[in-house]
Design a protein around this motif. Structure first.
Motif, PDB file in Angstrom:
ATOM      1  N   ASN A   1      12.809   1.470  -7.503  1.00 29.89           N
ATOM      2  CA  ASN A   1      11.403   1.876  -7.657  1.00 29.89           C
ATOM      3  C   ASN A   1      10.485   0.661  -7.619  1.00 29.89           C
ATOM      4  O   ASN A   1       9.278   0.801  -7.703  1.00 29.89           O
ATOM      5  CB  ASN A   1      11.191   2.642  -8.971  1.00 29.89           C
ATOM      6  CG  ASN A   1      11.411   1.774 -10.190  1.00 29.89           C
ATOM      7  OD1 ASN A   1      12.418   1.071 -10.280  1.00 29.89           O
ATOM      8  ND2 ASN A   1      10.480   1.794 -11.114  1.00 29.89           N
ATOM      9  N   ARG A   2      11.103  -0.537  -7.475  1.00 27.43           N
ATOM     10  CA  ARG A   2      10.304  -1.760  -7.424  1.00 27.43           C
ATOM     11  C   ARG A   2      10.679  -2.556  -6.175  1.00 27.43           C
ATOM     12  O   ARG A   2      11.857  -2.863  -5.961  1.00 27.43           O
ATOM     13  CB  ARG A   2      10.573  -2.620  -8.656  1.00 27.43           C
ATOM     14  CG  ARG A   2      10.156  -1.953  -9.970  1.00 27.43           C
ATOM     15  CD  ARG A   2      10.397  -2.915 -11.092  1.00 27.43           C
ATOM     16  NE  ARG A   2       9.681  -4.159 -10.840  1.00 27.43           N
ATOM     17  CZ  ARG A   2       8.677  -4.615 -11.573  1.00 27.43           C
ATOM     18  NH1 ARG A   2       8.275  -3.945 -12.612  1.00 27.43           N
ATOM     19  NH2 ARG A   2       8.082  -5.738 -11.264  1.00 27.43           N
ATOM     20  N   PRO A   3       9.666  -2.931  -5.364  1.00 19.55           N
ATOM     21  CA  PRO A   3       9.974  -3.661  -4.124  1.00 19.55           C
ATOM     22  C   PRO A   3      10.523  -5.055  -4.387  1.00 19.55           C
ATOM     23  O   PRO A   3      11.201  -5.629  -3.545  1.00 19.55           O
ATOM     24  CB  PRO A   3       8.618  -3.734  -3.405  1.00 19.55           C
ATOM     25  CG  PRO A   3       7.585  -3.472  -4.434  1.00 19.55           C
ATOM     26  CD  PRO A   3       8.227  -2.641  -5.505  1.00 19.55           C
TER      27      PRO A   3
ATOM     28  N   GLU B   1       8.348   3.420  -4.423  1.00 18.12           N
ATOM     29  CA  GLU B   1       7.532   2.803  -5.490  1.00 18.12           C
ATOM     30  C   GLU B   1       6.851   3.869  -6.337  1.00 18.12           C
ATOM     31  O   GLU B   1       6.035   4.638  -5.812  1.00 18.12           O
ATOM     32  CB  GLU B   1       6.461   1.912  -4.865  1.00 18.12           C
ATOM     33  CG  GLU B   1       6.985   0.570  -4.425  1.00 18.12           C
ATOM     34  CD  GLU B   1       5.841  -0.325  -3.950  1.00 18.12           C
ATOM     35  OE1 GLU B   1       5.072  -0.807  -4.799  1.00 18.12           O
ATOM     36  OE2 GLU B   1       5.723  -0.526  -2.737  1.00 18.12           O
TER      37      GLU B   1
ATOM     38  N   VAL C   1      13.229   1.635  -0.924  1.00 18.35           N
ATOM     39  CA  VAL C   1      12.294   1.373  -2.018  1.00 18.35           C
ATOM     40  C   VAL C   1      11.356   2.569  -2.094  1.00 18.35           C
ATOM     41  O   VAL C   1      10.717   2.933  -1.098  1.00 18.35           O
ATOM     42  CB  VAL C   1      11.486   0.076  -1.758  1.00 18.35           C
ATOM     43  CG1 VAL C   1      10.423  -0.100  -2.836  1.00 18.35           C
ATOM     44  CG2 VAL C   1      12.418  -1.129  -1.716  1.00 18.35           C
TER      45      VAL C   1
ATOM     46  N   SER D   1      16.078  -0.984 -10.902  1.00 17.41           N
ATOM     47  CA  SER D   1      14.711  -1.517 -11.004  1.00 17.41           C
ATOM     48  C   SER D   1      14.706  -3.035 -11.035  1.00 17.41           C
ATOM     49  O   SER D   1      13.648  -3.648 -10.915  1.00 17.41           O
ATOM     50  CB  SER D   1      14.024  -1.032 -12.300  1.00 17.41           C
ATOM     51  OG  SER D   1      13.937   0.359 -12.352  1.00 17.41           O
TER      52      SER D   1
ATOM     53  N   THR E   1       4.550   3.518  -8.318  1.00 23.61           N
ATOM     54  CA  THR E   1       3.101   3.315  -8.427  1.00 23.61           C
ATOM     55  C   THR E   1       2.328   4.045  -7.318  1.00 23.61           C
ATOM     56  O   THR E   1       1.117   4.196  -7.398  1.00 23.61           O
ATOM     57  CB  THR E   1       2.762   1.810  -8.347  1.00 23.61           C
ATOM     58  OG1 THR E   1       3.426   1.269  -7.200  1.00 23.61           O
ATOM     59  CG2 THR E   1       3.247   1.070  -9.584  1.00 23.61           C
ATOM     60  N   ASN E   2       3.051   4.516  -6.297  1.00 24.26           N
ATOM     61  CA  ASN E   2       2.386   5.266  -5.224  1.00 24.26           C
ATOM     62  C   ASN E   2       2.230   6.748  -5.554  1.00 24.26           C
ATOM     63  O   ASN E   2       1.726   7.506  -4.725  1.00 24.26           O
ATOM     64  CB  ASN E   2       3.181   5.154  -3.921  1.00 24.26           C
ATOM     65  CG  ASN E   2       3.117   3.755  -3.345  1.00 24.26           C
ATOM     66  OD1 ASN E   2       2.233   2.979  -3.701  1.00 24.26           O
ATOM     67  ND2 ASN E   2       4.054   3.430  -2.469  1.00 24.26           N
TER      68      ASN E   2
END
Ligand code: GRF
Length: 217
Positions: free
Chosen positions: A39-41, A60, A58, A11, A62-63
Motif C-alpha cells: 500500500n506504500r510505493p 496506494e 502498489v 507496507s 491514499t488514493n
C-alpha cells in the motif's frame, strides 16, 4: 499436489516476505507466492521481488476516499492473481469487516508477541514494561478486530537484562522468519482446523522441551 497460492501484503521492509520467498524457493514447499501488494510505493520490501518472477503491485491507500474502496481493489487484485491465502507481512492497514468476510479463515498475520498479550504496534515496549521473561511471535488467522483470531503457531523468545525495543525486536524477528513459513506449510498441508475462535492441529502431539528464562540450572 497443487501448491497453495499466496498473496502477500506488505507496507515496509518485507523481511517476513523474504522468509516466505525463501521458503517457496524450495521445490518441496507446498505454497507459492502469486502476488505481492504494497500500500506504500516506498516500501523497502518491494525490492525483494525484483530478482524473482513474482507479480508485484502498489495500491496506494491514499488514493482512496474510504477503507472499503481500497479493500475492494486489493480483493480484486488478489482474485485476479488466483490467490487462495492472504499473508499479512508487516501490512500496516486495518482490513475492513467486508474484506475479512470475503476471505474466511484465508487471511493470516504475524504479530511480534505471544498473543493475546501485547496487541498493537508497540508490543516490544509493552513486553519490556511488563517485565515478562518470555515474549515471542504469533501467526494467527485474521478477524476484523486488530491482532485477534485463531492462533496457528507461536514461538517463545527470551527477554534479557539490558534489552531495549530494538534488541528485543531483532531477536523476535529471527523467530518470526522461522514461524511464518512453517505456519503457512501447516495450512497448505491441510493440517489446521478452525472452530470458532480456536485453530487446532490434530497431529500436534509431541512437546519439545520447555523454554526457561533465566535458564534452568
Ligand atoms: C514484523 O515484526 C511483524 O511481526 C509485524 O511487523 C513487522 C514487519 O516486519 N507485523 P517486516 O516488514 O516483515 O520486516
Amino acid at each position: 499436489m497443487d501448491k497453495l497460492k499466496l498473496g502477500v501484503l506488505i507496507s515496509g521492509r518485507g523481511s517476513n516476505l523474504q522468509a516466505l520467498i525463501d521458503a517457496c524457493a524450495d521445490p518441496g514447499y507446498p505454497a507459492e507466492i502469486v502476488l505481492v501488494i504494497s500500500n506504500r510505493p516506498d516500501a523497502g520490501g518491494l525490492a525483494r521481488t525484483q530478482a524473482t518472477d513474482i507479480a508485484t503491485r502498489v495500491i496506494e491507500h491514499t488514493n482512496y476516499e474510504d477503507r472499503e474502496s481500497f479493500d475492494r481493489d486489493v480483493d480484486a487484485a488478489l482474485r485476479d492473481a488466483g490467490a487462495q491465502l492472504i499473508c499479512l507481512a508487516g501490512f500496516m492497514r486495518l482490513l475492513s469487516a467486508w474484506f475479512v468476510d470475503q476471505w474466511p479463515d484465508r487471511i493470516v498475520n504475524i504479530h511480534p508477541s505471544l498473543l493475546p498479550a501485547f496487541k498493537g504496534t508497540d508490543s516490544h515496549a509493552q513486553a519490556l514494561a511488563a517485565g515478562v521473561k518470555l515474549t515471542g511471535c504469533t501467526v494467527h488467522f485474521v478477524r476484523s478486530e486488530m491482532d485477534a483470531g485463531p492462533i496457528i503457531m507461536q514461538a517463545a523468545v527470551p527477554v534479557l537484562y539490558g534489552d531495549d525495543e530494538d534488541s528485543l525486536a531483532a531477536r523476535v524477528l529471527t523467530a518470526e522468519h522461522q514461524c511464518y513459513p512453517r505456519a503457512v506449510r501447516l495450512i497448505a498441508e491441510g493440517r489446521i482446523t478452525v472452530e470458532d475462535s480456536r485453530a487446532t492441529i490434530t497431529d500436534n502431539l509431541e512437546a519439545g522441551p520447555p523454554l526457561y528464562n533465566p535458564p534452568a540450572d
